[in-house]
Design a protein around this motif. Structure first.
Motif, PDB file in Angstrom:
ATOM      1  N   UNK A  26       0.828  -1.204   0.000  1.00 18.51           N
ATOM      2  CA  UNK A  26       0.000   0.000   0.000  1.00 18.51           C
ATOM      3  C   UNK A  26       0.865   1.258   0.000  1.00 18.51           C
ATOM      4  N   UNK A  27       1.968   1.221   0.755  1.00 14.53           N
ATOM      5  CA  UNK A  27       2.866   2.380   0.779  1.00 14.53           C
ATOM      6  C   UNK A  27       3.478   2.618  -0.602  1.00 14.53           C
ATOM      7  N   UNK A  28       3.868   1.546  -1.278  1.00 16.10           N
ATOM      8  CA  UNK A  28       4.417   1.698  -2.633  1.00 16.10           C
ATOM      9  C   UNK A  28       3.370   2.284  -3.577  1.00 16.10           C
ATOM     10  N   UNK A  29       2.125   1.839  -3.434  1.00 18.94           N
ATOM     11  CA  UNK A  29       1.069   2.399  -4.278  1.00 18.94           C
ATOM     12  C   UNK A  29       0.922   3.897  -4.018  1.00 18.94           C
ATOM     13  N   UNK A  30       0.995   4.305  -2.742  1.00 18.14           N
ATOM     14  CA  UNK A  30       0.906   5.726  -2.422  1.00 18.14           C
ATOM     15  C   UNK A  30       2.018   6.538  -3.046  1.00 18.14           C
ATOM     16  N   UNK A  31       3.193   5.907  -3.233  1.00 23.82           N
ATOM     17  CA  UNK A  31       4.332   6.585  -3.847  1.00 23.82           C
ATOM     18  C   UNK A  31       4.316   6.495  -5.367  1.00 23.82           C
ATOM     19  N   UNK A  32       3.294   5.833  -5.920  1.00 23.53           N
ATOM     20  CA  UNK A  32       3.218   5.684  -7.368  1.00 23.53           C
ATOM     21  C   UNK A  32       4.112   4.591  -7.918  1.00 23.53           C
ATOM     22  N   UNK A  33       4.643   3.735  -7.052  1.00 18.19           N
ATOM     23  CA  UNK A  33       5.518   2.634  -7.486  1.00 18.19           C
ATOM     24  C   UNK A  33       4.643   1.392  -7.655  1.00 18.19           C
TER      25      UNK A  33
END
Length: 888
Positions: free
Chosen positions: A766-773
């Protein structure tokens, strides 16, 4: 359904219960709903002038199909029947818990009816069922503050409704119904939440009106009125002055009325009796709150009381303020310009009342108290009514109603002596009269002699305190007449600190079997020393609770009292722990050891039963936490809140959660239990995070982390890091959330916890999704999904599928997004997670909207809305907004 030999023109009615198959309803609840449905329908039809016995009826499981006799005027079905149904449903809902309450859809049409060997067949019948099952009617009830939604065919409206002033045709809204092959015009009304309050003129369709304005449901909280009520006509006339419209009563008008008087004077009975008589004047509902101002334990905190009231007024979970000031402001905002009757019972001080006073002059407040409440009179302008004992003739009449006119007439002198011995107090008279009514061979003369002897025995009381003496005389007389086993149970009930008591809890308190306890409680209820308030649940009048506690202090040993309280507190702890193992099976649970002898805690076979028990016992569990702390059972005082973690996170009763955890924190600190203190900090952090009090949440998590690191508990440290990661993600601090997730992942792998590892990977993704990764997000979420599937946790697996769907949606890969949402939806339905089911339906609707499939989107949102309305879920307003936008 009975057959007719020829085709006839009949009025057709189809009723359908909203959410009959909802997950929260067990078989027991569904049976209660069906019993209530038929009782309400029979009562409503008969009172409306439509003889139920003359109707042909057919059961439909979650509804009923009715054909009325041809001679019954059709106007009755829209002039009289709807209000009768509302009144009957309100009474049923007051007497039952949330899972057994009824909201009803009702469809009315008329047409030619044909019969064959299999029953009824007619296009008119098919149309009526289509109307009852239409999404338009479902949405109207879901968006209404009331409990009934009515739909009529266009023919019925044109021929009947629009010609009747009594039917209020201006409150109907025209809609187009499309069900299967049927497309037709129809008319919807909300009898107890009329459209005229919130929408435009007749003829202008307003499919989203109810959704747009669903601010305040119509609560009906009054308890049942006292049987055999008599007298007080002058007092009732004074109360009627409350009904004067604002500005019409001159300079002395008030919207607050105090009923004050000594204990046992009948204050509550008068308040409830009058409130029932006038409740129809308060179209936006009635609220009843027992403040327990004179209970021997600490009164329920106002934050808990206001939270329950705000939930009843439709406040969503995420909109619930956690502090008293915020709750009071929201409460007054919701009641502004509404007509609501508020009954505040058993108030001890003005400070206990003031936060519950609305700011609107259209509301009316009725307060009962043993004190004069001069502060409310001086500052808020409250009018005061001081109750005196009943007039001797009224007391005599009450005795006649309960005992029987013939018996009283046969012993008139003894009856008069009984009323004098009871000091003409309603409470004393009722208990004495009910006992003699239950024993036909007990003469009134013998009763009078017993009461006189009891008064002599209690002459140590203040001689001039006739009212207190009378109540004590009757209590003592009834108590001394109990068999020893029953009186022992009565005494111990006074040691319980919660508002009511279940039979299994009473069994733990008394060290008896459930069956023996049931018999003893039934014996106490038969002489009105306890009251059965729900199936297998009992409570004591506050005076009786004080008397029972007093008798326990006199007739039980100190050791016996201590053992009873410890058994009950331990029963609550072990039962809560058993429930938590169902609600949060993969959470670490502290070993509690064996319960003491006589304590037989409950076990739960399903999550649903565990959730229902926690819901029923919530106030008792918080009270038990407080009592454990007061009795210096510090281990129970901190273990009990932690055992409620699964329930608190699912149900999110913020005020109870925070109160219980703060009590537990103080107990753990006093006991110097560092581990317990840290678990409570971590749980409190989750409550603060859900309330969006992010600074408090982060502070709690960081303090817990310091303790875990000090204790070297890497598993607990990892879980707390995961909670902190979610908090940072919600603050859009995605880089910090990623770092916390990485640290949690390392720790979970070090302690060899694949399940914990899947949780950390989920947070990481989820954190990666928030960063656009997005590519990394998908990789980590797939790893998390693999581990979660190995652990056999379909609920957790669905959460990861939902995150994958969100990621694919962000990538504009809508087909893949919808595929994952639908997989999650199917699994959530299998595990019965209704809240998550609604989230998936909402996301599927969002995808359909993007693709231009508006009908599919609206259907998904409506299904999600129905679930959210059932659960009081936080996204209700967001789905309303989607439907409103789609409608315009």
């Amino acid at each position: 359904m009975a057959k007719s030999t020829a085709a006839v023109h009949r009025t057709i009615v189809v009723v359908d219960v909203e959410g009959f198959g909802a997950w929260q309803r067990t078989n027991h609840h569904q049976l209660a709903v069906r019993r209530g449905l038929y009782s309400c329908l029979q009562t409503s039809f008969d009172r409306a002038g439509i003889p139920w016995e003359s109707c042909e009826t057919e059961d439909r499981g979650d509804g009923v199909f009715v054909l009325a006799p041809p001679e019954v005027p059709k106007s009755l079905f829209v002039e009289s029947l709807p209000t009768r149904v509302v009144d009957a449903l309100a009474e049923h809902n007051h007497l039952h818990g949330p899972e057994a309450r009824i909201r009803l859809r009702l469809a009315v049409h008329a047409g030619e009816i044909n019969y064959d060997d299999h029953g009824v067949t007619a296009a008119s019948v098919n149309l009526t069922f289509r109307l009852a099952n239409s999404s338009e009617l479902r949405a109207a009830l879901a968006g209404s503050r009331g409990i009934l939604a009515l739909i009529t065919s266009n023919w019925f409206f044109d021929e009947v409704v629009r010609h009747s002033i009594t039917a209020r045709p201006e409150t109907y809204r025209n809609v187009t119904v499309s069900v299967k092959e049927t497309v037709t015009s129809a008319w919807i009304a909300l009898p107890d939440n009329p459209y005229s309050d919130i929408a435009g003129p007749v003829g202008q369709p307003s499919p989203a009106a109810g959704a747009e304005h669903r601010v305040l449901p119509v609560p009906r909280h009054l308890p049942a009125s006292t049987a055999h009520y008599t007298g007080r006509l002058a007092d009732i006339a004074k109360l009627d002055s409350l009904l004067v419209e604002p500005g019409a009563g001159g300079p002395g008008e008030t919207s607050i009325f105090l009923i004050v008087g000594a204990a046992g004077m009948g204050k509550t009975a008068l308040a409830v009796h009058w409130a029932h008589a006038v409740r129809s004047r308060f179209t936006d509902g009635d609220i009843y709150i027992d403040l327990h101002g004179y209970d021997p334990v600490v009164p329920t905190p106002l934050e808990q009381i206001l939270e329950r009231v705000l939930r009843a007024l439709g406040v969503a979970t995420r909109s619930m303020p956690a502090d008293l000031e915020g709750q009071t402001a929201l409460y007054r905002s919701l009641l502004a310009d509404r007509r609501v009757l508020i009954v505040l019972d058993n108030a001890a001080t003005p400070e206990q009342v003031r936060p519950l006073l609305p700011g609107s002059a259209t509301c009316r407040v009725l307060i009962t108290s043993r004190h004069r409440m001069s502060g409310l009179v001086a500052r808020e302008g409250a009018a005061r009514l001081t109750l005196d004992p009943l007039h001797p003739a009224e007391a005599y009449s009450l005795l006649e109603q309960i005992v029987g006119e013939d018996r009283v007439a046969a012993e008139g002198a003894a009856a008069a002596e009984i009323t004098r011995a009871c000091a003409y107090l309603p409470l004393a008279l009722r208990i004495a009269a009910e006992r003699v009514a239950a024993h036909p061979r007990l003469t009134l003369a013998e009763l009078a002699r017993q009461l006189s002897g009891e008064r002599d025995r209690l002459d140590l009381l203040a001689a001039d305190d006739d009212e207190s003496t009378a109540v004590r005389v009757v209590f003592s007389w009834s108590y001394r007449a109990l068999p020893p086993a029953v009186s022992h149970v009565f005494r111990l009930l006074g040691l319980h600190s919660g508002p009511d008591l279940s039979i299994p809890a009473a069994a733990a308190l008394t060290n008896l079997t459930v069956e023996h306890t049931r018999r003893n409680l039934d014996a106490l209820a038969s002489v009105h020393l306890v009251e059965e308030v729900d199936h297998n649940r009992y409570r004591l009048h506050d005076l009786l609770r004080l008397y029972a506690a007093e008798r326990a202090g006199e007739d039980e040993t100190e050791a016996g009292r201590g053992d009873a309280k410890l058994r009950l507190l331990t029963w609550y702890l072990h039962s809560a722990d058993a429930a938590d193992r169902q609600l949060a099976p993969r959470r670490r649970h502290a070993p509690l050891g064996e319960p003491p002898a006589g304590c037989r805690p409950l076990t739960f076979e399903t999550q649903g039963r565990a959730w229902q028990w926690c819901e029923a016992e919530r106030l008792n569990l918080v009270a038990a936490t407080r009592q454990a702390s007061a009795e210096s059972h510090l281990d129970i005082a901190w273990q009990l809140p932690t055992a409620l973690w699964g329930y608190f996170t699912l149900r999110t009763p913020w005020v109870d959660w925070i109160i219980a955890y703060r009590i537990g924190l103080a107990a753990a600190e006093q006991q110097a239990n560092r581990s317990g203190y840290a678990w409570l900090l971590a749980g409190l952090g989750i409550a603060y995070r859900n309330l969006r009090r992010y600074d408090d949440a982060i502070d709690s998590f960081e303090r817990a982390l310091d303790i875990w690191r000090e204790l070297g508990d890497r598993y607990a440290e990892a879980w707390t890091l995961g909670s902190l990661s979610i908090t940072l993600w919600e603050l859009e601090r995605f880089t910090d959330a990623l770092a916390c997730s990485q640290e949690a992942l390392t720790l979970f792998r070090a302690v060899d916890s694949p399940y914990g590892e899947s949780v950390a990977l989920h947070c990481f993704g989820d954190a990666c999704r928030g960063l656009g990764r997005y590519a990394e997000a998908i990789d980590y979420l797939q790893q998390a999904l693999h581990l979660r599937r190995r652990s056999g946790d379909p609920g957790g697996e669905s959460q990861i599928l939902k995150s994958l769907g969100d990621t694919y949606r962000d990538l504009d890969e809508l087909d893949k997004a919808e595929e994952h949402y639908r997989q999650a939806l199917e699994m959530w339905r299998e595990v019965g997670d209704r809240w998550s089911e609604a989230r998936s339906l909402t996301s599927i609707g969002d995808i359909a909207k993007i693709l231009g499939h508006i009908d599919t989107a609206v259907e998904c949102w409506r299904q999600a809305l129905a679930i959210c309305e059932e659960l009081g879920a936080p996204q209700t307003a967001e789905i309303h907004a989607r439907l409103k936008h789609a409608a315009t």
